[in-house]
Design a protein around this motif. Structure first.
Motif, PDB file in Angstrom:
ATOM      1  N   LEU A 131      -0.727  -6.340 -13.097  1.00  0.00           N
ATOM      2  CA  LEU A 131      -2.161  -6.590 -12.980  1.00  0.00           C
ATOM      3  C   LEU A 131      -2.521  -8.068 -13.023  1.00  0.00           C
ATOM      4  N   GLN A 132      -1.549  -8.907 -13.438  1.00  0.00           N
ATOM      5  CA  GLN A 132      -1.803 -10.333 -13.574  1.00  0.00           C
ATOM      6  C   GLN A 132      -0.949 -11.130 -12.587  1.00  0.00           C
ATOM      7  N   ALA A 133      -1.507 -12.237 -12.099  1.00  0.00           N
ATOM      8  CA  ALA A 133      -0.764 -13.080 -11.163  1.00  0.00           C
ATOM      9  C   ALA A 133       0.514 -13.623 -11.800  1.00  0.00           C
ATOM     10  N   GLY A 134       0.466 -13.876 -13.097  1.00  0.00           N
ATOM     11  CA  GLY A 134       1.626 -14.417 -13.791  1.00  0.00           C
ATOM     12  C   GLY A 134       2.775 -13.453 -13.908  1.00  0.00           C
ATOM     13  N   GLN A 135       2.561 -12.195 -13.559  1.00  0.00           N
ATOM     14  CA  GLN A 135       3.622 -11.200 -13.635  1.00  0.00           C
ATOM     15  C   GLN A 135       4.422 -11.090 -12.334  1.00  0.00           C
ATOM     16  N   VAL A 136       3.975 -11.787 -11.299  1.00  0.00           N
ATOM     17  CA  VAL A 136       4.690 -11.740 -10.015  1.00  0.00           C
ATOM     18  C   VAL A 136       5.952 -12.589 -10.129  1.00  0.00           C
ATOM     19  N   THR A 137       7.098 -11.985  -9.907  1.00  0.00           N
ATOM     20  CA  THR A 137       8.389 -12.655 -10.057  1.00  0.00           C
ATOM     21  C   THR A 137       9.036 -12.896  -8.691  1.00  0.00           C
ATOM     22  N   PRO A 138      10.049 -13.769  -8.630  1.00  0.00           N
ATOM     23  CA  PRO A 138      10.776 -13.957  -7.368  1.00  0.00           C
ATOM     24  C   PRO A 138      11.392 -12.665  -6.839  1.00  0.00           C
ATOM     25  N   ASP A 139      11.806 -11.760  -7.751  1.00  0.00           N
ATOM     26  CA  ASP A 139      12.367 -10.484  -7.300  1.00  0.00           C
ATOM     27  C   ASP A 139      11.323  -9.644  -6.577  1.00  0.00           C
ATOM     28  N   ILE A 140      10.092  -9.649  -7.089  1.00  0.00           N
ATOM     29  CA  ILE A 140       9.011  -8.894  -6.447  1.00  0.00           C
ATOM     30  C   ILE A 140       8.672  -9.525  -5.102  1.00  0.00           C
ATOM     31  N   ALA A 141       8.649 -10.865  -5.050  1.00  0.00           N
ATOM     32  CA  ALA A 141       8.382 -11.553  -3.783  1.00  0.00           C
ATOM     33  C   ALA A 141       9.446 -11.194  -2.748  1.00  0.00           C
ATOM     34  N   GLY A 142      10.700 -11.192  -3.168  1.00  0.00           N
ATOM     35  CA  GLY A 142      11.783 -10.831  -2.253  1.00  0.00           C
ATOM     36  C   GLY A 142      11.692  -9.383  -1.800  1.00  0.00           C
ATOM     37  N   GLU A 143      11.302  -8.502  -2.712  1.00  0.00           N
ATOM     38  CA  GLU A 143      11.159  -7.084  -2.364  1.00  0.00           C
ATOM     39  C   GLU A 143      10.059  -6.893  -1.319  1.00  0.00           C
ATOM     40  N   TYR A 144       8.960  -7.634  -1.466  1.00  0.00           N
ATOM     41  CA  TYR A 144       7.848  -7.517  -0.516  1.00  0.00           C
ATOM     42  C   TYR A 144       8.270  -7.961   0.879  1.00  0.00           C
ATOM     43  N   PHE A 145       8.944  -9.111   0.965  1.00  0.00           N
ATOM     44  CA  PHE A 145       9.323  -9.613   2.282  1.00  0.00           C
ATOM     45  C   PHE A 145      10.444  -8.790   2.907  1.00  0.00           C
ATOM     46  N   ALA A 146      11.275  -8.170   2.082  1.00  0.00           N
ATOM     47  CA  ALA A 146      12.268  -7.234   2.628  1.00  0.00           C
ATOM     48  C   ALA A 146      11.560  -6.021   3.218  1.00  0.00           C
ATOM     49  N   TYR A 147      10.455  -5.605   2.580  1.00  0.00           N
ATOM     50  CA  TYR A 147       9.683  -4.460   3.075  1.00  0.00           C
ATOM     51  C   TYR A 147       9.059  -4.759   4.430  1.00  0.00           C
ATOM     52  N   ILE A 148       8.384  -5.916   4.566  1.00  0.00           N
ATOM     53  CA  ILE A 148       7.700  -6.177   5.832  1.00  0.00           C
ATOM     54  C   ILE A 148       8.687  -6.467   6.960  1.00  0.00           C
ATOM     55  N   TRP A 149       9.882  -6.955   6.618  1.00  0.00           N
ATOM     56  CA  TRP A 149      10.870  -7.270   7.656  1.00  0.00           C
ATOM     57  C   TRP A 149      11.653  -6.030   8.069  1.00  0.00           C
ATOM     58  N   ASN A 150      12.126  -5.257   7.089  1.00  0.00           N
ATOM     59  CA  ASN A 150      12.976  -4.111   7.398  1.00  0.00           C
ATOM     60  C   ASN A 150      12.195  -2.829   7.658  1.00  0.00           C
ATOM     61  N   ASP A 151      11.194  -2.557   6.829  1.00  0.00           N
ATOM     62  CA  ASP A 151      10.448  -1.307   6.961  1.00  0.00           C
ATOM     63  C   ASP A 151       9.305  -1.415   7.966  1.00  0.00           C
ATOM     64  N   ARG A 152       8.526  -2.485   7.870  1.00  0.00           N
ATOM     65  CA  ARG A 152       7.419  -2.661   8.809  1.00  0.00           C
ATOM     66  C   ARG A 152       7.899  -3.177  10.156  1.00  0.00           C
ATOM     67  N   GLY A 153       8.995  -3.921  10.177  1.00  0.00           N
ATOM     68  CA  GLY A 153       9.542  -4.448  11.423  1.00  0.00           C
ATOM     69  C   GLY A 153       8.659  -5.485  12.080  1.00  0.00           C
ATOM     70  N   VAL A 154       8.000  -6.347  11.263  1.00  0.00           N
ATOM     71  CA  VAL A 154       7.124  -7.357  11.844  1.00  0.00           C
ATOM     72  C   VAL A 154       7.956  -8.402  12.588  1.00  0.00           C
ATOM     73  N   SER A 155       7.304  -9.140  13.470  1.00  0.00           N
ATOM     74  CA  SER A 155       7.988 -10.195  14.217  1.00  0.00           C
ATOM     75  C   SER A 155       8.258 -11.390  13.309  1.00  0.00           C
TER      76      SER A 155
END
Length: 461
Positions: A131-155
């Motif tokens: 719920l807080q911005a300070g809780q966002v970790t590098p692992d979560i950032a990496g998980e998000y970008f893996a999602y948009i690249w592999n699952d969403r298939g964005v350019s």
């Protein structure tokens, strides 16, 4: 008069005796810490005098430990308080308040905002406890970008847009959110494999503009009632009637004969045009901030000049103090730019028969790439100029490119222009033996006069 005793220094604690042992008690906040007093032989002292001496040696150490604990407690409290005062939903407003952030334009800020919303929507779905911005970790950032690249298939282009936006936003809210480091700092960019718009040929341009008079038709399947009231599919030809047809024709001419972008064409104003001098001058919106509002100017193409004379009749469609050349198109573009582009693509399909989108999406695309659109007229303008031999630096100045390298990206050189260019090159090599010498001799002799041919024959005989 009674002798005044020495006042104990505040914070140095008290010596107490419990049983046969002496202790030093120091109070910190609401807690009291007791430490056994020991002599130099590390054994518990047994007399008051020894206890005083041991306490004198121990107090500086305890005070140092106490200060360090307090400092750590304060730092931890500040960090916790900072984390708890920046909820996820307030990240964007916090970013806007940072005076160190770049002075981005409205369209760029909107792109950043959409990128952040895409991330926070994903975060709410996948990690609802954060719920807080300070809780966002590098692992979560990496998980998000893996999602948009592999699952969403964005350019690669879309991936990099999200990456740039989130890295920038979290860089400027890092202190406010209590983050020790930017969680998006180590996300690597992706290579961009973009598909460029295609340019039109002269024949295709003629077909598009003549279609505004003859009509736009397309073949499709429709459902009709057959024998026994059964639904059957039949092929038929239908006519497409674009919205604001008279203004759409002028829009395409503006983009084709000035090379302007679709946004500039839709929102072009009469203040940009001097019909008397036959000139048009405007500031490209996309590059205005980077070029310090540098304008581009060029003479009006005869077809465009004639079309603008017709467009004078549209002026009464403007509202209030508006001065749009294409009032109805401008109003529609401001509300629904995709609708304008959809009509343009349908006009292109009807007039030329060309598929406006690629056949497949590709490995990393959410949607199929557009091959022809309103932007294709910009490519067409540059290509016409390049094929006519106009220097690329001149074309770059006309269309508002920052460099001729970008103009080369737009210049679709025709095969005929390339053939003519090669013809101008000198022949410097001696023909090899396997060449058609007879053909070469005929070409050489054909350029001689009758007298020269007679002289040549006399030498051979």
């Amino acid at each position: 008069m009674a002798k005044k005793g020495r006042i104990r220094e505040k914070g140095t604690g008290s010596i107490v005796k419990q049983g046969n042992r002496f202790y030093l008690k120091i109070r910190t906040g609401s807690k009291t810490k007791s430490t056994t007093l020991r002599g130099k032989d590390d054994k518990p002292v047994t007399t008051r005098k020894e206890a005083e001496a041991a306490a004198a040696l121990l107090r500086p150490v305890l005070r140092a430990d106490q200060k360090e604990e307090i400092a750590l407690h304060i730092a931890s409290a500040k960090k916790l308080r900072s984390q708890n005062t920046l909820p996820i939903e307030q990240i964007w407003q916090c970013y806007l308040k940072q005076y160190t952030r770049p002075d981005s334009g409205d369209s760029t800020l909107e792109s950043y905002r959409k990128s952040l919303k895409h991330f926070t929507d994903w975060l709410a779905a996948e990690h609802p406890t954060i719920l807080q911005a300070g809780q966002v970790t590098p692992d979560i950032a990496g998980e998000y970008f893996a999602y948009i690249w592999n699952d969403r298939g964005v350019s690669g282009k879309t991936f990099n847009i999200y990456r740039q936006a989130l890295r920038l936003i979290f860089c400027h809210i890092k202190d406010a959110s209590g983050l020790e480091k930017n969680p998006f700092e180590y996300i690597e960019s992706k290579p961009i494999d973009s598909e460029s718009r295609l340019a039109f040929t002269e024949e295709q341009v003629r077909a598009i503009f003549s279609g505004f008079d003859s009509g736009f038709y397309y073949n499709t399947e429709v459902t009709r009632l057959g024998p026994g009231r059964k639904h059957i599919r039949v092929n038929t030809t239908l006519q497409f009637e674009p919205m604001n047809k008279d203004e759409m024709k002028i829009l395409m001419m503006l983009c084709c004969w000035t090379g302007c972008r679709g946004q500039d064409g839709c929102l072009m104003r009469w203040s940009n045009v001097d019909l008397g001098k036959g000139m048009i001058s405007y500031i490209p919106r996309k590059t205005a901030r980077k070029t310090n509002n540098r304008a581009v100017s060029l003479p009006l193409h005869p077809d465009l000049a004639s079309a603008l004379q017709e467009a004078l009749s549209f002026r009464n469609r403007n509202k209030g103090r508006e001065d749009f050349i294409l009032p109805s198109v401008a109003h529609r573009y401001q509300q629904n730019p995709d609708g304008v582009q959809a009509d343009v693509r349908k006009i292109i399909r009807c007039a030329t028969g060309c598929a406006t989108t690629a056949e497949s999406k590709g490995a990393h695309r959410v949607h199929r790439a557009n091959r022809y659109s309103l932007h294709s007229f910009r490519h067409t303008f540059v290509s016409f100029c390049a094929n006519a031999g106009v220097p690329l630096d001149v074309v770059a100045a006309i269309v508002g490119h920052g460099s001729s390298a970008m103009t080369r990206h737009y210049a679709h050189i025709s095969a005929e222009a390339k053939k003519n260019a090669v013809k101008t090159l000198p022949i410097l090599t001696i023909p090899s033996e396997n060449m058609d010498l007879r053909k070469i001799l005929i070409e050489k002799v054909s350029g001689l006069s009758d007298a020269q041919i007679q002289q040549l024959l006399a030498k051979i005989s």
